[in-house]
Every structure is written in structure tokens, then in C-alpha cells.
Scaffold this motif. Structure first.
Motif: not given
Length: 258
Positions: A99-106, A78-90
Motif C-alpha cells: 500500500k505504501n512503499v518508500v524507496v531510499t538510497d544515499y 507498508s514497505m521501506l527499502e534501504l540502499g535500493a539501487g535500481a529499486g527492484l524489490p520495492s
């Protein structure tokens, strides 16, 4: 003249012409070919005060790092990205079997919707076994809405990604708070913090984040130092070599805090 007429005249005085404000800047696109061969065409918001209109160097380098360590950091995790912008890493992690990816930004409507557009555009190359969720999140706020995306009794994410966020010096404590609330209490769990000192004279303030992280119960290890071909902002001042360099760190729980 009637009072109604005066009101009409007064309101007209303060109305700007239709072309008074410049039109919003249109979205732009950047293509990135992953080390696994897929090419992603990423949409960037036209302009945003939260800097979501750039594809940051830190996001590109941490994506490469995830690829080279996908067996331990990505596949089945499972992966969480903070301040993702365009979301490239996620998006890349989802392609590589997270398996589970949560992409976030403000929780700005334009930023969050832009991430959804990029995630939807990658549907053809993301395995059906990968579940990708896009959410708004304010650093330091209640983490339960993020954790609710995890299956069963899971109470934390295996991998966290923070790319080029450390220039927000006033938010360091809030970032560490979110990491503490969301990183799985496991010896294998990692928070990846990658950044470039775009204002080199403030590098000590960037690095102060890691002091707060250590106080928060984390071990800090540098894992990457990569010099990019060119600076992102050519007219900026300060040491050019530093402005081209991406530093990458892994945060893991101190064994006493697991």
C-alpha cells in the motif's frame, strides 16, 4: 606585460584540455521478469562509487522471497527499502499490492533520480492503490522524514528490505539504528536482510551485523540460502561457491521489545 595579461597566462597554464577527463559512463539497462509475469526494464546508473550501477543478487533473491510471501509481507502492507539501487524489490512489492512503499538510497542526486526513473517507468503495472515515494536517506540519520510518508498514526513500516548492504561493515550500527527507528513495533513486522559474501574471507565481518541486531532487540532467523548460476564478479578471488550464494535472514522484534 600588464598584471592582467600575466593572470590570463597563468590561468591558461592550469586548464586541462576539453577531452582530458573521460566522459561519464552511460546508463545501462537490465530486464527482469517477475514471478508474477511482468517484465521490468531497470535503468542502472553508468557508474557510482556507492555501487548503484549493479543489479545485485541479493535484490533479485529477496524479490522472489517477497513474491512467495506476499500475503504476509507485501499485500496491503507498508514497505521501506534501504540502499535500493535500481529499486527492484520495492517496485515489485508495489505491483503485488503493497500500500505504501518508500524507496531510499544515499542522497546522491544520480542515485535518487535513477530510482525515480525506474518507478515512473513501472507506472503502467503498479496499481493506483499503491503509493510509491522515492527519498534519499543516510543510514542512522533522523528517520522522521521516512515515517512522515506513513498514513495517520502509523509509526513504523510493516516490512523493511536490505539487499546486499552488509559489505559496508562500518555502517552496521547505523543500519540497525535505522531499522530500530522505522520497523513497526508489531510481532508481524519483518526486516529482510539478504546478502552475498562477495569477499568470502570477510564473511565473519558480514555476519557481525546480526550480533549488533540481536543487541538491538531483534530475533534473527535464516530463511534462505540460494546458490546462483554464476558469480557476479568473475575476476574476484575467494571461494566461488560462497560468492554465488545468497543468504537471507528475517529480523523480528524480540517479544520483550515489541
Amino acid at each position: 606585460m600588464s598584471s592582467d595579461g600575466e593572470a590570463l597566462i597563468d590561468s591558461a597554464i592550469f586548464q586541462e584540455p576539453l577531452d582530458y577527463y573521460p566522459p561519464p559512463k552511460p546508463a545501462t539497462f537490465e530486464s527482469r521478469t517477475l514471478q508474477s509475469g511482468q517484465t521490468l526494464r531497470l535503468r542502472l546508473v553508468g557508474h557510482n562509487p556507492l555501487w548503484g550501477h549493479h543489479l545485485w543478487n541479493g535484490a533479485q533473491v529477496v524479490t522472489d522471497y517477497l513474491y512467495h510471501h506476499k500475503e504476509s509481507l507485501v499485500r496491503g502492507n507498508s514497505m521501506l527499502e534501504l540502499g535500493a539501487g535500481a529499486g527492484l524489490p520495492s517496485i515489485a512489492a508495489a505491483i503485488w499490492g503493497a500500500k505504501n512503499v518508500v524507496v531510499t538510497d544515499y542522497p546522491d542526486q544520480d542515485l535518487v533520480e535513477n530510482i525515480r526513473i525506474n518507478v515512473d517507468a513501472a507506472t503502467d503495472v503498479v496499481p493506483r492503490s499503491s503509493n510509491v515515494v522515492v527519498q534519499g536517506h543516510v543510514w542512522g540519520a533522523d528517520a522522521e522524514p521516512l515515517l512522515a510518508n506513513l498514513p495517520g498514526s502509523s509509526r513504523g513500516f510493516d516490512t523493511l528490505v536490505l539487499a546486499d548492504l552488509l559489505f559496508n561493515h562500518s555502517q552496521h550500527a547505523a543500519l540497525v539504528s535505522t531499522i530500530r527507528a522505522t520497523l513497526a513495533r508489531s510481532p508481524q513486522a519483518r526486516a529482510l536482510v539478504f546478502f552475498t559474501p562477495y569477499t568470502p574471507w570477510k564473511l565473519n565481518k558480514d555476519m557481525a551485523f546480526f550480533d549488533i541486531a540481536r543487541e538491538g532487540g531483534f530475533e534473527v532467523n535464516q530463511v534462505v540460502k540460494r546458490v546462483m548460476d554464476k558469480v557476479m564478479f568473475k575476476d574476484d578471488r575467494g571461494d566461488e561457491l560462497l560468492r554465488r550464494t545468497v543468504f537471507g535472514y528475517e529480523l523480528s522484534w524480540n517479544e520483550l521489545d515489541v
